[in-house]
Design an enzyme around this catalytic site. Sequence first.
Site, PDB file in Angstrom:
ATOM      1  N   ALA A 155       0.830  -1.208   0.000  1.00  0.00           N
ATOM      2  CA  ALA A 155       0.000   0.000   0.000  1.00  0.00           C
ATOM      3  C   ALA A 155       0.868   1.264   0.000  1.00  0.00           C
ATOM      4  O   ALA A 155       1.839   1.344  -0.744  1.00  0.00           O
ATOM      5  CB  ALA A 155      -0.986  -0.042   1.162  1.00  0.00           C
ATOM      6  N   CYS A 156       0.544   2.217   0.873  1.00  0.00           N
ATOM      7  CA  CYS A 156       1.242   3.512   0.860  1.00  0.00           C
ATOM      8  C   CYS A 156       2.731   3.385   1.168  1.00  0.00           C
ATOM      9  O   CYS A 156       3.495   4.310   0.904  1.00  0.00           O
ATOM     10  CB  CYS A 156       0.594   4.473   1.846  1.00  0.00           C
ATOM     11  SG  CYS A 156      -1.038   4.990   1.308  1.00  0.00           S
ATOM     12  N   SER A 157       3.152   2.273   1.744  1.00  0.00           N
ATOM     13  CA  SER A 157       4.569   2.113   2.078  1.00  0.00           C
ATOM     14  C   SER A 157       5.342   1.382   0.982  1.00  0.00           C
ATOM     15  O   SER A 157       6.527   1.068   1.170  1.00  0.00           O
ATOM     16  CB  SER A 157       4.718   1.348   3.394  1.00  0.00           C
ATOM     17  OG  SER A 157       4.069   2.048   4.429  1.00  0.00           O
TER      18      SER A 157
END
Length: 374
Positions: A155-157
């Site tokens: 995801a966002c990481s």
Amino acid sequence: MYQAAITGTGVFTPKQTITNAELVEAFNAYADLYNAENAEAIEAGKIAPKPHSSEEFIVKASGIEQRYVMDKSGILDPNIMHPLLRQRSDEEPSLMAEMAVDAAQKALAQAGKTAADVDLVICAASNLERAYPAVAIEIQDLLEIKGFAFDMNVACSSATFGIQAAADMIRSGSIRSALVVNPEICSAHLEWRDRDCHFIFGDVATATLVERAEDASGPCFDIISTRCATDYSNNIRNNNGFLRRSRPDGLADRRDMQFMQNGRKVFKEVLPMVAEHIGNHMADNDVQSSDLKRVWLHQANKSMNDFIGRKVLGREPEPGEQPNILQDYANTSSAGSIIAFAKHSSDLEDGDTGLICSFGAGYSVGSVLVRKRD
Ligand code: COA
């Protein structure tokens, strides 16, 4: 063991923008349509009416002023409310690959390198256009890179986890260099009909070239250390898994098939996790707050970044010390911290230390400590 360094970055920015004013106008028209169509059920108290969204709320709650998207026509049509992305034939490049190739070419050009210098492509993004063949292998093919490629999703990481994977392979000697690309078509997994989140995301692609430091042909950022952490949570979730192009059946229209979040919980739970993660990462590398010349944070929410900036630096960040790009790009998932880094790092001087950090669904948090080398 080799020293790994970031030698180039590139950003692909879509041509179309949606301002908050355009977004709110479309949402409110959709809400009015919905309320008119369901007037009887609303009147009978069986369903709740959809309230209007507001520009003031969006800026205050998030700091977002506009977003870039691959298709605004569908998103802003109150009868459609999702991007209209043409189904491409199997012989055409996929949309994500096309966006990533543009960003990758810019990263290579900045580093003064060509495809022949790259051994690995990692496509790290929060949604992938298909399950297989890996989008990364298609990008590798389009760029005519030898070696290997794979997709990954945190995801966002995704970007910082991808940089750690690339840096570890460079350190161990199994590769000379890697392109970490983050094509994010967030508009296709955002529920534009949900007032609580319809303003959050935008589309973009970023690329980071990671090489052996000794191969850098210009100024670069040595990767001092990377650190990743995860802790399972349902508070940010998307049950679909693939990039949605249309709604051919009822399944695709189910609310859980798009981005969902419990925003307040995310806010409360992720902040301490990230602040502690960064603090420990810095301490273990003898990096003091006063050593940090710049912090490039994940771009989801301005208040969140302001809070983390204050925690990390131990004081109010000076303008420019913790650059935000979310006012222009919105939340672009994994690409956010890399856009901030790409656009706000060239002025750092030899020996200056900085921190890239991304965080989000999983929960997940990844940090990269870098030092400028001229
Ligand atoms: N327009 C007008 N009002 C709105 C609105 C909109 N678009 N969306 C929500 N509201 C209302 C809510 O209904 C609520 O009203 P109430 O107080 O009468 O119930 C009020 O505004 C506050 O809503 P809330 O969702 O609690 O707002 P918030 O201040 O928590 O901000 C987020 C919402 C999502 C911006 C914020 O929680 C956040 O940033 N969380 C972290 C998000 C994140 O990083 N996610 C990672 C994604 S990868």
